[in-house]
Design an enzyme around this catalytic site. Sequence first.
Site, PDB file in Angstrom:
ATOM      1  CG  ASP A 173       9.335  -5.323  -8.559  1.00  0.00           C
ATOM      2  OD1 ASP A 173       8.241  -5.918  -8.576  1.00  0.00           O
ATOM      3  OD2 ASP A 173       9.707  -4.558  -9.471  1.00  0.00           O
ATOM      4  CG  MET A 204      -1.761  -1.319   1.306  1.00  0.00           C
ATOM      5  SD  MET A 204      -2.893  -1.381   2.732  1.00  0.00           S
ATOM      6  CE  MET A 204      -1.711  -1.410   4.089  1.00  0.00           C
ATOM      7  CB  ALA A 241       3.352   6.137   2.174  1.00  0.00           C
TER       8      ALA A 241
END
Lengths: 316, 316
Positions: free
Chosen positions: A257, A227, A229
Amino acid sequence: VIVVAALNPALDVTHHVASVDWTGVNRPESVRAAAGGKGLNVARTLHALGADVLLLGLAGGPTGAAVRSRLETSGMPVVLSEIAADTRRTFAVVDTGRGHVALFSEPGPVVDPDEYSRFVAAYSDALTGCTAVVLSGSLPPGLPSDAYAVLIRIAASAGVPAILDTSGDALLLGAAGRPGIVKPNLAELSAVAGRDLRWAAPPDRSAVVRAAADLRDRGAGAVVVSMSADGLLAVTDQGMWHARPRPVAGNPTGAGDAAVAGLARGLALGHDWPGRLRDAAALGAAAAAAPAAGEFRPADLEAARASVLVTEVEHS
Amino acid sequence: VIVVAALNPALDVTHHVASVDWTGVNRPESVRAAAGGKGLNVARTLHALGADVLLLGLAGGPTGAAVRSRLETSGMPVVLSEIAADTRRTFAVVDTGRGHVALFSEPGPVVDPDEYSRFVAAYSDALTGCTAVVLSGSLPPGLPSDAYAVLIRIAASAGVPAILDTSGDALLLGAAGRPGIVKPNLAELSAVAGRDLRWAAPPDRSAVVRAAADLRDRGAGAVVVSMSADGLLAVTDQGMWHARPRPVAGNPTGAGDAAVAGLARGLALGHDWPGRLRDAAALGAAAAAAPAAGEFRPADLEAARASVLVTEVEHS
């Protein structure tokens, strides 16, 4: 060994332009071409962490040769099965004056069944002695939409748990293969849930949990939602956790990633969920602070790891 | 044989995008990659006209390999000297919704002196039995700014007339080599004249003639200015002519290159100035009506040739 499968890698070309003329001729100030795609970023992050990693994938044509030559200098074990069609490019135009980035992402080469069979054979061979498999990124044209489900089942039959990070049909049909973890971001989770979960800031946790539970019903062992931050939310058969790093300014490209790399390493090392999530969230934050996808500074990682707050979430 | 030298060819990548998001992620509807650059367009046009043409140039790296493989299928004789650095790309984003085109043009590979010496040797060898030389496009980094002047003098010593189509310092310093013809467009002529000749429509002919005369004073035998829909204006030691095609809707990219091909063919065949200009203007118009640079439809060429009006211009 952690095996990372990158079926649709790319040559990522980045042009920095002082002030883009979108209706005329531009002379970029700098041009960079790097081997890219989600799987490559995951593998590079694992390699940088000192993990034993093997990158498997498909590459072909002159663009595939450019990807191969860039990977050769990385020192990471890589086996890319040859295909006839040309590997795809992505083009990023960074408008350094306005601070905008436009990304143009090509669909990828058409892979024929014989070429894919050779990849599947190499993948099956690599599973011996393997501790985790990461399946990351889009499927190139020509592969069946349930390709990830089949690869996950092959891994399961060799006793190897899989992490799946993809989107759309590849995610929905891939979940049916029973991967240990799927890692959608909010946009990807919204697309498979059929409703936009990105409007609220912070996100509406109960709506995210419901959508994640739907993916578990489809076959995913655990769902870790990235999500940005707001960190990572994990919905698992052992409970729910939220891992939240201290906010960092930076480029979110590649942060997901890096989080996948953290989850894979935690899975391979047998860490518990709070430990896996702490590493994954810290890697995501350190990657966001780095200039290029698949890279991070060790000092940023240490600082982020210390700052991550992992809390268990009660079912509502 | 007409020799065409392309020192800085490119892989031209074109993305068609329905409606570009210049601050986000775009999935192109179609992707095309072609061998490009001005010299290649000139050579392709000559080859399509049935002229005996030899394309010489420099290419390297995976992008150079992509250019080579695309040229192999053309059936045109091509000798590209190998360089270590990677050939450049251009990247065009066609916004099919708004009708805009943004072009991003990379500067090109750094060519080292030994690599360039091998090109010059191949070029010198090719001049035997050659009827005209075309030097077209930008100089890659690493070459001296007067490289075209030297190549023109080598051709002259073999008795071969040269046509130069480039811009900036390469044009100004190249003119000193005494090319038979230089072919600037109005923007290129404006840049070397130090004043903008593009404001008036039709262009201020006396200002264009003065700027062309300055280029002749610098060494150019004749100056043919391409003025888009206003056709070609030739300032020569035998007089001045204006060749004007019937206006065509279309893409002006490559029209100047097609005109250069027409001038080279006329020079090689010994046509007089009105004949050369008629062919050159007609080829420019036919190329503007075609979808890709270096292509034209024979029917368009015949129609354009019949429609071109060539008039002698009196000195004012």
